[in-house]
Design a protein around this motif. Structure first.
Motif, mmCIF file in Angstrom:
data_model
loop_
_atom_site.group_PDB
_atom_site.id
_atom_site.type_symbol
_atom_site.label_atom_id
_atom_site.label_comp_id
_atom_site.label_asym_id
_atom_site.label_seq_id
_atom_site.Cartn_x
_atom_site.Cartn_y
_atom_site.Cartn_z
ATOM 1 N N ASP A 1 2.043 13.035 3.118
ATOM 2 C CA ASP A 1 1.883 13.202 4.556
ATOM 3 C C ASP A 1 1.955 11.876 5.313
ATOM 4 O OD1 ASP A 1 1.497 15.992 4.334
ATOM 5 O OD2 ASP A 1 -0.604 15.666 3.789
ATOM 6 N N ASN A 2 2.406 10.830 4.639
ATOM 7 C CA ASN A 2 2.508 9.477 5.197
ATOM 8 C C ASN A 2 1.162 8.893 5.617
ATOM 9 O OD1 ASN A 2 5.228 9.197 4.722
ATOM 10 N ND2 ASN A 2 5.836 9.836 6.762
ATOM 11 N N ASN A 3 0.105 9.318 4.935
ATOM 12 C CA ASN A 3 -1.211 8.706 5.097
ATOM 13 C C ASN A 3 -1.422 7.741 3.929
ATOM 14 O OD1 ASN A 3 -2.023 10.286 7.391
ATOM 15 N ND2 ASN A 3 -2.332 11.996 5.993
ATOM 16 N N PHE A 4 -2.308 6.771 4.122
ATOM 17 C CA PHE A 4 -2.589 5.839 3.035
ATOM 18 C C PHE A 4 -3.129 6.586 1.822
ATOM 19 C CE2 PHE A 4 -3.271 2.871 6.705
ATOM 20 C CZ PHE A 4 -2.171 2.070 6.449
ATOM 21 N N SER A 5 -2.579 6.302 0.656
ATOM 22 C CA SER A 5 -3.105 6.870 -0.585
ATOM 23 C C SER A 5 -4.368 6.104 -0.964
ATOM 24 C CB SER A 5 -2.093 6.718 -1.717
ATOM 25 O OG SER A 5 -1.020 7.595 -1.554
ATOM 26 N N THR A 6 -5.379 6.854 -1.365
ATOM 27 C CA THR A 6 -6.617 6.217 -1.800
ATOM 28 C C THR A 6 -7.016 6.772 -3.157
ATOM 29 O OG1 THR A 6 -7.974 7.852 -0.642
ATOM 30 C CG2 THR A 6 -7.479 5.814 0.535
ATOM 31 N N GLU A 7 -7.738 5.944 -3.891
ATOM 32 C CA GLU A 7 -8.260 6.340 -5.194
ATOM 33 C C GLU A 7 -9.572 5.599 -5.389
ATOM 34 O OE1 GLU A 7 -6.661 5.297 -9.455
ATOM 35 O OE2 GLU A 7 -5.411 6.848 -8.518
ATOM 36 N N ASP A 8 -10.624 6.329 -5.668
ATOM 37 C CA ASP A 8 -11.956 5.759 -5.844
ATOM 38 C C ASP A 8 -12.382 4.921 -4.637
ATOM 39 O OD1 ASP A 8 -12.195 6.890 -8.408
ATOM 40 O OD2 ASP A 8 -11.150 5.190 -9.313
ATOM 41 N N GLY A 9 -12.004 5.392 -3.442
ATOM 42 C CA GLY A 9 -12.414 4.735 -2.205
ATOM 43 C C GLY A 9 -11.631 3.490 -1.840
ATOM 44 N N ASP A 10 -10.504 3.233 -2.524
ATOM 45 C CA ASP A 10 -9.707 2.046 -2.224
ATOM 46 C C ASP A 10 -8.247 2.458 -2.068
ATOM 47 O OD1 ASP A 10 -9.182 -0.596 -1.757
ATOM 48 O OD2 ASP A 10 -9.618 -1.279 -3.790
ATOM 49 N N ILE B 1 0.864 -1.175 0.000
ATOM 50 C CA ILE B 1 0.000 0.000 0.000
ATOM 51 C C ILE B 1 0.901 1.225 0.000
ATOM 52 C CG2 ILE B 1 -1.698 1.302 1.327
ATOM 53 C CD1 ILE B 1 -2.668 -1.420 2.447
ATOM 54 N N LEU B 2 0.609 2.180 -0.857
ATOM 55 C CA LEU B 2 1.425 3.382 -0.971
ATOM 56 C C LEU B 2 0.925 4.469 -0.036
ATOM 57 C CD1 LEU B 2 1.944 3.480 -4.830
ATOM 58 C CD2 LEU B 2 3.434 2.497 -3.076
ATOM 59 N N LEU B 3 1.839 5.332 0.371
ATOM 60 C CA LEU B 3 1.528 6.458 1.238
ATOM 61 C C LEU B 3 1.603 7.749 0.436
ATOM 62 C CD1 LEU B 3 3.728 5.454 4.319
ATOM 63 C CD2 LEU B 3 1.304 4.957 3.921
ATOM 64 N N ASP B 4 0.852 8.755 0.898
ATOM 65 C CA ASP B 4 0.928 10.064 0.246
ATOM 66 C C ASP B 4 2.068 10.871 0.877
ATOM 67 O OD1 ASP B 4 -0.055 11.102 2.658
ATOM 68 O OD2 ASP B 4 -2.074 11.407 1.886
ATOM 69 N N THR C 1 -1.999 0.651 -4.435
ATOM 70 C CA THR C 1 -0.843 -0.222 -4.245
ATOM 71 C C THR C 1 0.125 -0.041 -5.394
ATOM 72 O OG1 THR C 1 -1.909 -2.074 -5.387
ATOM 73 C CG2 THR C 1 -2.197 -1.965 -3.004
ATOM 74 N N GLY C 2 1.359 -0.453 -5.171
ATOM 75 C CA GLY C 2 2.359 -0.352 -6.225
ATOM 76 C C GLY C 2 3.739 -0.660 -5.689
ATOM 77 N N ASP C 3 4.763 -0.406 -6.516
ATOM 78 C CA ASP C 3 6.142 -0.609 -6.093
ATOM 79 C C ASP C 3 6.440 0.291 -4.901
ATOM 80 O OD1 ASP C 3 6.435 -2.336 -8.197
ATOM 81 O OD2 ASP C 3 7.543 -0.931 -9.463
ATOM 82 N N SER C 4 6.888 -0.313 -3.822
ATOM 83 C CA SER C 4 7.032 0.447 -2.580
ATOM 84 C C SER C 4 8.466 0.521 -2.066
ATOM 85 C CB SER C 4 6.145 -0.179 -1.501
ATOM 86 O OG SER C 4 6.544 -1.514 -1.252
ATOM 87 N N ASP C 5 9.447 0.101 -2.862
ATOM 88 C CA ASP C 5 10.824 0.113 -2.375
ATOM 89 C C ASP C 5 11.315 1.505 -1.999
ATOM 90 O OD1 ASP C 5 11.399 -2.644 -2.423
ATOM 91 O OD2 ASP C 5 11.774 -2.570 -4.571
ATOM 92 N N ASP C 6 11.075 2.509 -2.830
ATOM 93 C CA ASP C 6 11.510 3.870 -2.500
ATOM 94 C C ASP C 6 10.858 4.348 -1.207
ATOM 95 O OD1 ASP C 6 13.101 3.973 -4.749
ATOM 96 O OD2 ASP C 6 11.652 5.115 -5.940
ATOM 97 N N GLN C 7 9.584 4.106 -1.077
ATOM 98 C CA GLN C 7 8.840 4.481 0.129
ATOM 99 C C GLN C 7 9.408 3.735 1.347
ATOM 100 O OE1 GLN C 7 4.399 4.619 0.099
ATOM 101 N NE2 GLN C 7 4.633 2.664 1.138
ATOM 102 N N HIS C 8 9.714 2.471 1.171
ATOM 103 C CA HIS C 8 10.224 1.644 2.250
ATOM 104 C C HIS C 8 11.582 2.160 2.740
ATOM 105 C CE1 HIS C 8 10.195 -2.117 4.513
ATOM 106 N NE2 HIS C 8 11.469 -2.223 4.224
ATOM 107 N N VAL C 9 12.477 2.462 1.817
ATOM 108 C CA VAL C 9 13.809 2.958 2.175
ATOM 109 C C VAL C 9 13.698 4.327 2.843
ATOM 110 C CG1 VAL C 9 16.007 3.741 1.218
ATOM 111 C CG2 VAL C 9 15.029 1.570 0.479
ATOM 112 N N GLU C 10 12.822 5.168 2.356
ATOM 113 C CA GLU C 10 12.628 6.483 2.977
ATOM 114 C C GLU C 10 12.148 6.338 4.421
ATOM 115 O OE1 GLU C 10 9.908 10.481 2.426
ATOM 116 O OE2 GLU C 10 10.351 9.272 0.650
ATOM 117 N N LEU C 11 11.218 5.432 4.653
ATOM 118 C CA LEU C 11 10.735 5.196 6.012
ATOM 119 C C LEU C 11 11.831 4.614 6.897
ATOM 120 C CD1 LEU C 11 7.147 3.865 5.275
ATOM 121 C CD2 LEU C 11 7.755 6.071 6.282
ATOM 122 N N LEU C 12 12.675 3.748 6.348
ATOM 123 C CA LEU C 12 13.806 3.213 7.107
ATOM 124 C C LEU C 12 14.717 4.335 7.589
ATOM 125 C CD1 LEU C 12 14.983 0.097 5.071
ATOM 126 C CD2 LEU C 12 14.080 0.109 7.389
#
Length: 100
Positions: free
Chosen positions: A11-20, A6-9, A23-34
């Protein structure tokens, strides 16, 4: 192969589109959070986290210290670092990949 999650926006909140969730490639997001997480901050895995801001707050921190902390933290979570550079302004380029 990239991790899918699940991707984050911005502001580090869950990204949503059409109420759902989006999801997608999350490696960059994962390393940034690390880089942001302090060691011990994740109850499920207390050794994960680099706590980059603690290095940036200290005036006596060397660039090599920061590079080593990021390299060790990323490799501890299953990534290999191919190339890494930091310039004198603190901008860094990080080339990594998920180890199979």
């Amino acid at each position: 192969m990239a991790r899918q999650d699940i991707l984050l926006d911005d502001d580090n909140n869950f990204s949503t589109e059409d109420g759902d969730f989006v999801t997608g490639d999350s490696d960059d997001q994962h390393v940034e959070l690390l880089c942001q997480l302090q060691p011990g901050e994740l109850k499920e895995n207390p050794t994960i986290g680099i706590g980059l801001n603690k290095y940036l707050k200290k005036q006596s921190t060397s660039i090599n210290e920061i590079k080593q902390a990021i390299k060790v933290g990323i490799e501890a979570d299953g990534y290999s670092v191919n190339d890494f550079s930091i310039d004198s302004d603190g901008e860094f380029e990080l080339d990594y990949e998920l180890e199979e």
